[in-house]
Design a protein around this motif. Structure first.
Motif, PDB file in Angstrom:
ATOM      1  N   VAL A  74      32.188  44.078  52.988  1.00 33.81           N
ATOM      2  CA  VAL A  74      31.794  44.125  51.577  1.00 33.81           C
ATOM      3  C   VAL A  74      32.622  45.167  50.832  1.00 33.81           C
ATOM      4  O   VAL A  74      33.083  44.955  49.711  1.00 33.81           O
ATOM      5  CB  VAL A  74      30.288  44.437  51.450  1.00 33.81           C
ATOM      6  CG1 VAL A  74      29.910  44.706  49.993  1.00 33.81           C
ATOM      7  CG2 VAL A  74      29.457  43.291  52.016  1.00 33.81           C
ATOM      8  N   GLU A  77      35.032  43.846  41.374  1.00 28.43           N
ATOM      9  CA  GLU A  77      34.425  42.810  40.548  1.00 28.43           C
ATOM     10  C   GLU A  77      33.806  41.681  41.374  1.00 28.43           C
ATOM     11  O   GLU A  77      32.979  40.919  40.878  1.00 28.43           O
ATOM     12  CB  GLU A  77      35.447  42.231  39.561  1.00 28.43           C
ATOM     13  CG  GLU A  77      36.638  41.559  40.218  1.00 28.43           C
ATOM     14  CD  GLU A  77      37.788  42.513  40.467  1.00 28.43           C
ATOM     15  OE1 GLU A  77      38.929  42.044  40.619  1.00 28.43           O
ATOM     16  OE2 GLU A  77      37.531  43.750  40.506  1.00 28.43           O
ATOM     17  N   ASP A  78      34.196  41.549  42.643  1.00 26.00           N
ATOM     18  CA  ASP A  78      33.665  40.479  43.501  1.00 26.00           C
ATOM     19  C   ASP A  78      32.687  40.989  44.548  1.00 26.00           C
ATOM     20  O   ASP A  78      32.143  40.207  45.335  1.00 26.00           O
ATOM     21  CB  ASP A  78      34.820  39.757  44.226  1.00 26.00           C
ATOM     22  CG  ASP A  78      35.767  39.063  43.262  1.00 26.00           C
ATOM     23  OD1 ASP A  78      35.264  38.472  42.290  1.00 26.00           O
ATOM     24  OD2 ASP A  78      36.988  39.114  43.483  1.00 26.00           O
ATOM     25  N   ARG A  79      32.462  42.286  44.557  1.00 23.39           N
ATOM     26  CA  ARG A  79      31.713  42.898  45.663  1.00 23.39           C
ATOM     27  C   ARG A  79      30.266  42.404  45.722  1.00 23.39           C
ATOM     28  O   ARG A  79      29.727  42.149  46.803  1.00 23.39           O
ATOM     29  CB  ARG A  79      31.765  44.418  45.525  1.00 23.39           C
ATOM     30  CG  ARG A  79      31.375  45.155  46.786  1.00 23.39           C
ATOM     31  CD  ARG A  79      31.728  46.627  46.674  1.00 23.39           C
ATOM     32  NE  ARG A  79      33.176  46.825  46.691  1.00 23.39           N
ATOM     33  CZ  ARG A  79      33.760  48.004  46.444  1.00 23.39           C
ATOM     34  NH1 ARG A  79      33.010  49.056  46.135  1.00 23.39           N
ATOM     35  NH2 ARG A  79      35.059  48.111  46.496  1.00 23.39           N
ATOM     36  N   ASP A  80      29.609  42.253  44.580  1.00 27.91           N
ATOM     37  CA  ASP A  80      28.213  41.803  44.587  1.00 27.91           C
ATOM     38  C   ASP A  80      28.105  40.390  45.163  1.00 27.91           C
ATOM     39  O   ASP A  80      27.173  40.086  45.925  1.00 27.91           O
ATOM     40  CB  ASP A  80      27.631  41.840  43.179  1.00 27.91           C
ATOM     41  CG  ASP A  80      27.399  43.257  42.681  1.00 27.91           C
ATOM     42  OD1 ASP A  80      27.386  44.178  43.522  1.00 27.91           O
ATOM     43  OD2 ASP A  80      27.241  43.445  41.454  1.00 27.91           O
ATOM     44  N   ALA A  81      29.048  39.513  44.787  1.00 29.48           N
ATOM     45  CA  ALA A  81      29.021  38.141  45.293  1.00 29.48           C
ATOM     46  C   ALA A  81      29.264  38.111  46.798  1.00 29.48           C
ATOM     47  O   ALA A  81      28.646  37.333  47.526  1.00 29.48           O
ATOM     48  CB  ALA A  81      30.074  37.296  44.564  1.00 29.48           C
ATOM     49  N   ALA A 101      28.576  40.581  48.901  1.00 31.79           N
ATOM     50  CA  ALA A 101      27.372  41.136  49.532  1.00 31.79           C
ATOM     51  C   ALA A 101      26.256  40.091  49.589  1.00 31.79           C
ATOM     52  O   ALA A 101      25.539  39.977  50.589  1.00 31.79           O
ATOM     53  CB  ALA A 101      26.903  42.376  48.778  1.00 31.79           C
ATOM     54  N   ALA A 102      26.112  39.311  48.506  1.00 39.55           N
ATOM     55  CA  ALA A 102      25.080  38.270  48.478  1.00 39.55           C
ATOM     56  C   ALA A 102      25.359  37.197  49.523  1.00 39.55           C
ATOM     57  O   ALA A 102      24.440  36.719  50.209  1.00 39.55           O
ATOM     58  CB  ALA A 102      25.012  37.644  47.082  1.00 39.55           C
ATOM     59  N   GLN A 127      20.319  43.945  52.546  1.00 42.82           N
ATOM     60  CA  GLN A 127      20.783  45.205  51.978  1.00 42.82           C
ATOM     61  C   GLN A 127      22.103  45.665  52.590  1.00 42.82           C
ATOM     62  O   GLN A 127      22.219  46.774  53.121  1.00 42.82           O
ATOM     63  CB  GLN A 127      19.716  46.295  52.167  1.00 42.82           C
ATOM     64  CG  GLN A 127      18.419  45.977  51.424  1.00 42.82           C
ATOM     65  CD  GLN A 127      17.379  47.063  51.607  1.00 42.82           C
ATOM     66  OE1 GLN A 127      17.442  47.852  52.531  1.00 42.82           O
ATOM     67  NE2 GLN A 127      16.408  47.099  50.717  1.00 42.82           N
ATOM     68  N   ALA A 131      25.576  47.113  52.231  1.00 44.76           N
ATOM     69  CA  ALA A 131      26.273  47.963  51.262  1.00 44.76           C
ATOM     70  C   ALA A 131      27.609  48.401  51.856  1.00 44.76           C
ATOM     71  O   ALA A 131      27.772  48.419  53.078  1.00 44.76           O
ATOM     72  CB  ALA A 131      25.418  49.183  50.931  1.00 44.76           C
TER      73      ALA A 131
END
Length: 379
Positions: free
Chosen positions: A325, A331-335, A337-338, A348, A350
């Motif tokens: 992750v 800018e792509d990290r949340d996607a 991680a999901a 969770q 991170a």
């Protein structure tokens, strides 16, 4: 090589014909046949472009040193396979090829051929190749596996004409001496040249090598007495391009120099064969589909998957997932991680981050020991 010439005593053969039959680079063939001629064990015909056996060639062939199995180039292996009678069983797929640095490369299919064989055929036909695709998909690895005589230039925005052709440098006595660059070295030695990240180099700099790639096959070194350098047989140019990388521009002038352009993506089946965690491979596939749809800008490629495997072996699964992750663009990290949480089933996730400071006493204790304070509480 002596054995091949001895087996065809009436045939005048060119370097290209010998190279194609034996599967070795033009440069290696040139050096070997020159040695035979110098020792009087083969004849050089006409203007020197053809060679033929003489009365000493057969004897030279008897003393030839045969490389041990696994050391032949991909072209040599293919040539040997063509000369060997077919076996009753189904032919095996080409195995991994050991690159100069010791790493293994696993060939992939290209135009119904192993990719390394396809590149060698393009080299024999003098057809420059552009490989394009995201970083980490194996473009450089493929070229290194295909061409053991490779010279590589790592391109960037600061690459100059001197970096390619040559420049004056200080010697030990404090004077200036001319030192040829990788382009001239590849031309004069008949070797393959990889311009990695070519589209990061200034178009004006790249223009200096165009005369070497067209029918002229020569360049003029203006900085060194206007010298003209002619490319020998075997000289071949491959370029790498990473679309989407900031500053990478594939100009029309550059694209037109490469008759064959090959897209290189990650082989996720190979990732599974290399025993990378299947859940992580599914994450990468899912993210790659989103990239194709324009919903995302980044997905893990084979390089990142191999890094994940190494991190997992050392730090464990949770830390390796966190690192996966963390290496994604912000800018792509949340996607990412999901996707990891959903597909890998780990909540969770991170980026790998340093935690609180460890106390000096705790840090000095051997693993498994208990502090005096902890012993007191246990009572």
């Amino acid at each position: 090589m002596a054995r091949m010439l001895a087996d065809r005593p009436a045939d005048p053969l060119t370097i290209g014909e010998i190279s194609k039959a034996l599967g070795h680079s033009h440069g290696a063939v040139q050096q070997a046949v020159t040695t035979l001629v110098r020792r009087g064990e083969a004849d050089q015909l006409g203007a020197g472009k053809q060679f033929r056996a003489n009365g000493k060639t057969a004897a030279a062939a008897q003393a030839a040193v045969i490389s041990p199995p696994g050391t032949h180039s991909p072209r040599a292996q293919a040539a040997m396979a063509r000369m060997t009678p077919p076996a009753a069983t189904t032919p095996k797929q080409p195995g991994p090829i050991r690159r100069a640095g010791g790493q293994l490369y696993h060939p992939r299919e290209l135009a119904d051929l192993p990719d390394v064989e396809a590149l060698n055929r393009l080299r024999d036909a003098d057809v420059p190749v552009l490989l394009y695709g995201p970083p980490g998909t194996g473009k450089t690895s493929l070229v290194e596996a295909a061409f053991p005589d490779l010279i590589t230039v790592a391109g960037d925005g600061d690459t100059t004409v001197g970096d390619l052709i040559g420049d004056y440098t200080l010697d030990d006595s404090g004077g200036y001496v001319w030192q040829y660059g990788p382009l001239v070295t590849a031309m004069t030695e008949g070797r393959a040249l990889l311009i990695d990240d070519a589209t990061l180099i200034s178009p004006k700099v790249l223009a200096s090598m165009y005369p070497a790639m067209d029918g002229r096959r020569q360049i003029q070194v203006k900085a060194h007495k206007g010298e003209t350098v002619q490319a020998k047989q075997g000289f071949f140019v491959v370029a790498g391009h990473n679309p989407g990388v900031h500053g990478a521009v594939l100009t029309e002038a550059l694209a037109s120099r490469f008759s064959v352009q090959i897209q290189v993506g990650t082989d996720y089946d190979l990732a599974l064969a290399l025993k990378i965690d299947a859940r992580v491979v599914r994450v990468a596939r899912n993210l790659a589909r989103q990239v194709e749809l324009g919903e995302l800008g980044w997905a893990p490629q084979l390089r990142e998957l191999l890094s994940y495997q190494k991190a997992e072996a050392v730090l464990g699964t949770k830390a390796a997932l966190g690192n996966l992750v963390g290496i994604a663009p912000l800018e792509d990290r949340d996607a990412v991680a999901a996707a990891v949480s959903k597909i890998a089933g780990v909540q969770q996730v991170a980026p790998l981050t340093l935690g609180r400071q460890l106390s000096a006493s705790a840090a000095q204790q051997p693993p498994g020991s208990t502090s005096s304070a902890q012993r007191g509480r246990s009572r």
